[in-house]
Design an enzyme around this catalytic site. Sequence first.
Site, PDB file in Angstrom:
ATOM      1  N   ASP A  12       0.887  -1.166   0.000  1.00 48.55           N
ATOM      2  CA  ASP A  12       0.000   0.000   0.000  1.00 48.55           C
ATOM      3  C   ASP A  12       0.921   1.211   0.000  1.00 48.55           C
ATOM      4  O   ASP A  12       1.624   1.449   0.983  1.00 48.55           O
ATOM      5  CB  ASP A  12      -0.876  -0.051   1.259  1.00 48.55           C
ATOM      6  CG  ASP A  12      -1.755   1.188   1.427  1.00 48.55           C
ATOM      7  OD1 ASP A  12      -1.513   2.189   0.723  1.00 48.55           O
ATOM      8  OD2 ASP A  12      -2.656   1.147   2.283  1.00 48.55           O
ATOM      9  N   TYR A  91      -3.575   9.721  -0.223  1.00 48.60           N
ATOM     10  CA  TYR A  91      -3.596   9.504   1.211  1.00 48.60           C
ATOM     11  C   TYR A  91      -2.599   8.409   1.634  1.00 48.60           C
ATOM     12  O   TYR A  91      -2.491   7.366   0.987  1.00 48.60           O
ATOM     13  CB  TYR A  91      -5.012   9.156   1.700  1.00 48.60           C
ATOM     14  CG  TYR A  91      -5.045   9.282   3.190  1.00 48.60           C
ATOM     15  CD1 TYR A  91      -4.836  10.531   3.793  1.00 48.60           C
ATOM     16  CD2 TYR A  91      -5.162   8.165   4.008  1.00 48.60           C
ATOM     17  CE1 TYR A  91      -4.772  10.661   5.162  1.00 48.60           C
ATOM     18  CE2 TYR A  91      -5.107   8.292   5.378  1.00 48.60           C
ATOM     19  CZ  TYR A  91      -4.899   9.549   5.946  1.00 48.60           C
ATOM     20  OH  TYR A  91      -4.812   9.673   7.307  1.00 48.60           O
ATOM     21  N   GLY A 104      18.280  -5.996   0.189  1.00 50.73           N
ATOM     22  CA  GLY A 104      18.472  -7.270  -0.505  1.00 50.73           C
ATOM     23  C   GLY A 104      17.199  -8.095  -0.593  1.00 50.73           C
ATOM     24  O   GLY A 104      17.112  -9.009  -1.399  1.00 50.73           O
ATOM     25  N   TYR A 229       2.222   0.245  15.035  1.00 48.36           N
ATOM     26  CA  TYR A 229       1.321   0.117  13.894  1.00 48.36           C
ATOM     27  C   TYR A 229       1.668   1.085  12.767  1.00 48.36           C
ATOM     28  O   TYR A 229       1.827   2.266  12.997  1.00 48.36           O
ATOM     29  CB  TYR A 229      -0.118   0.375  14.340  1.00 48.36           C
ATOM     30  CG  TYR A 229      -1.073   0.293  13.189  1.00 48.36           C
ATOM     31  CD1 TYR A 229      -1.194  -0.884  12.471  1.00 48.36           C
ATOM     32  CD2 TYR A 229      -1.821   1.387  12.805  1.00 48.36           C
ATOM     33  CE1 TYR A 229      -2.058  -0.968  11.403  1.00 48.36           C
ATOM     34  CE2 TYR A 229      -2.692   1.301  11.735  1.00 48.36           C
ATOM     35  CZ  TYR A 229      -2.804   0.123  11.048  1.00 48.36           C
ATOM     36  OH  TYR A 229      -3.655   0.031   9.989  1.00 48.36           O
ATOM     37  N   LYS A 232      -1.926  -1.767   7.341  1.00 47.09           N
ATOM     38  CA  LYS A 232      -2.409  -3.135   7.278  1.00 47.09           C
ATOM     39  C   LYS A 232      -1.389  -4.053   6.640  1.00 47.09           C
ATOM     40  O   LYS A 232      -0.605  -3.645   5.809  1.00 47.09           O
ATOM     41  CB  LYS A 232      -3.665  -3.205   6.434  1.00 47.09           C
ATOM     42  CG  LYS A 232      -4.888  -2.711   7.061  1.00 47.09           C
ATOM     43  CD  LYS A 232      -5.207  -3.476   8.295  1.00 47.09           C
ATOM     44  CE  LYS A 232      -6.101  -2.623   9.100  1.00 47.09           C
ATOM     45  NZ  LYS A 232      -5.660  -1.219   9.042  1.00 47.09           N
ATOM     46  N   ASP A 234      -2.336  -6.487   4.722  1.00 42.27           N
ATOM     47  CA  ASP A 234      -3.254  -7.165   3.811  1.00 42.27           C
ATOM     48  C   ASP A 234      -2.537  -8.240   2.997  1.00 42.27           C
ATOM     49  O   ASP A 234      -1.570  -7.942   2.303  1.00 42.27           O
ATOM     50  CB  ASP A 234      -3.884  -6.113   2.896  1.00 42.27           C
ATOM     51  CG  ASP A 234      -4.529  -5.006   3.716  1.00 42.27           C
ATOM     52  OD1 ASP A 234      -5.175  -5.317   4.729  1.00 42.27           O
ATOM     53  OD2 ASP A 234      -4.346  -3.834   3.364  1.00 42.27           O
ATOM     54  N   ASP A 287     -14.829   1.622   6.257  1.00 41.46           N
ATOM     55  CA  ASP A 287     -13.566   1.244   5.582  1.00 41.46           C
ATOM     56  C   ASP A 287     -13.544  -0.237   5.216  1.00 41.46           C
ATOM     57  O   ASP A 287     -12.490  -0.891   5.246  1.00 41.46           O
ATOM     58  CB  ASP A 287     -12.343   1.572   6.442  1.00 41.46           C
ATOM     59  CG  ASP A 287     -12.038   3.061   6.493  1.00 41.46           C
ATOM     60  OD1 ASP A 287     -12.738   3.844   5.822  1.00 41.46           O
ATOM     61  OD2 ASP A 287     -11.087   3.440   7.211  1.00 41.46           O
TER      62      ASP A 287
HETATM   63  C1  F6R Z   1      -6.212   1.319   6.838  1.00 43.74           C
HETATM   64  C2  F6R Z   1      -7.542   1.130   7.375  1.00 43.74           C
HETATM   65  C3  F6R Z   1      -8.361   2.273   7.754  1.00 43.74           C
HETATM   66  C4  F6R Z   1      -7.651   3.286   8.622  1.00 43.74           C
HETATM   67  C5  F6R Z   1      -8.631   4.431   8.991  1.00 43.74           C
HETATM   68  C6  F6R Z   1      -7.959   5.537   9.770  1.00 43.74           C
HETATM   69  O1  F6R Z   1      -5.828   0.279   6.002  1.00 43.74           O
HETATM   70  O2  F6R Z   1      -7.988   0.048   7.484  1.00 43.74           O
HETATM   71  O3  F6R Z   1      -9.523   1.805   8.386  1.00 43.74           O
HETATM   72  O4  F6R Z   1      -7.108   2.698   9.759  1.00 43.74           O
HETATM   73  O5  F6R Z   1      -9.164   4.991   7.814  1.00 43.74           O
HETATM   74  O6  F6R Z   1      -6.862   5.977   9.049  1.00 43.74           O
HETATM   75  P1  F6R Z   1      -5.969   7.226   9.462  1.00 43.74           P
HETATM   76  O7  F6R Z   1      -5.450   6.970  10.867  1.00 43.74           O
HETATM   77  O8  F6R Z   1      -4.881   7.228   8.431  1.00 43.74           O
HETATM   78  O9  F6R Z   1      -6.870   8.430   9.416  1.00 43.74           O
HETATM   79 MG    MG Z   2      -4.917  -2.259   2.269  1.00 45.70          MG
HETATM   80 MG    MG Z   3      -3.912   2.378   3.186  1.00 45.08          MG
END
Ligand code: F6R
Ligand code: MG
Ligand code: MG
Length: 365
Positions: A12, A91, A104, A229, A232, A234, A287
């Site tokens: 990402d 973003y 590497g 953290y 993700k 993913d 999300d």
């Molecule tokens: C990221 C995700 C989202 C973010 C959420 C808050 O992969 O799953 O749910 O955690 O949008 O994001 P921030 O802290 O960047 O505003």
């Molecule tokens: Mg993702």
């Molecule tokens: Mg993201």
Amino acid sequence: MAKTSLSVIKADVGSLAGHHVVHPKQLDLTKELLDKAKKDGQITDFYVFNCGDDINMVLTHGKGIDNREIHKLAWDTFKDVAILSKKMHLYAAGQDLLTDSFSGNVKGLGPGVAEMEIEERPSEPLIVFAADKTEPGAWNFPLYRIFADPFCTAGLIIDPSLHGGFDFEVLDVEEGSTVRLHAPSEIYDLLALIGTQHKYVIRSIHRHIDNLLGAVASTQRLSLIAGKYVGKDDPVAIVRVQHGLPAAGEALEPFAFPHLVAGWMRGSHVGPIMPVSVKDAKCTRFDGPPRVVALGFQLCDGELIGPADMFDDRAYDETRRKASEIADYMRRHGPFMPHRLPPDEMEYTTMPQVLEKLKGRFVKS
Ligand code: F6R
Ligand code: MG
Ligand code: MG
């Protein structure tokens, strides 16, 4: 016979309108850079797609797994796309690239990787899975069902070449150690581990009778890599199918049940995983809910024929409807567990501040 290497590498590096979806310009640049690498003979073939806010590259080559040159190509490509993303003020631009220097191998630097080196069968069908808003342990349930559960995979009972079962390599992501367990003879031990999916993650699966590689999954966990953290993890996975392995339809069958996975909203919630076509792989509601896509390929001497967008099918409509219904049910728990993850698994928390503030107000009762 010359071997073919298949590397699925994802990251990402920023997205459009929050953590929602990759921008077409990011995909175009990724393709352009990999096309150049193909013309230069660095790779045999490639395919680029997104699942939500993650860019996935499927690379074929003859250089084996963990190859420095291939990992550097992926790293440099993601770096260049991150620069574009930053220019566009997308973003969280560059969010999964955890370091400025390449050492590497992309493992440990942020991107997720699933790789295999195989001798191509006369016909080599395989499925690349990619998920958004979840973690590598999300594959445990479907991989178990594909390779060990006869109620999913009929071939385990009725195809002599699958009847000997499969060996599962399980990684303890906290200790960095692996254990190999045979199914069916050790399924209770296997399930005891992989049911704790945030710690024990299936890394590879081999056919027991001849050690033929059946599947590999990415096992990176960004939170463990970074110590805090940063986004993700993913996951991606590659599953070889047919002719002595689970059929394509047996590999897709577990996803007809939208099982609960960790990673929804702020990496801190549990929700159903929804199988979708690539065009629907965009995370909106809270999300999410978490998505999974499945792209089917045929390998042809390293060339990628396809893909077929396997969940772009009405047969999964009912699953998607069910996933939406489960999403409603889970959302109604709001901030309560088990919708919200347990404290040690949450990616965002205010708990230390809250406890500090209330320190003097707890009274023994
Ligand atoms: C990221 C995700 C989202 C973010 C959420 C808050 O992969 O799953 O749910 O955690 O949008 O994001 P921030 O802290 O960047 O505003
Ligand atoms: Mg993702
Ligand atoms: Mg993201």
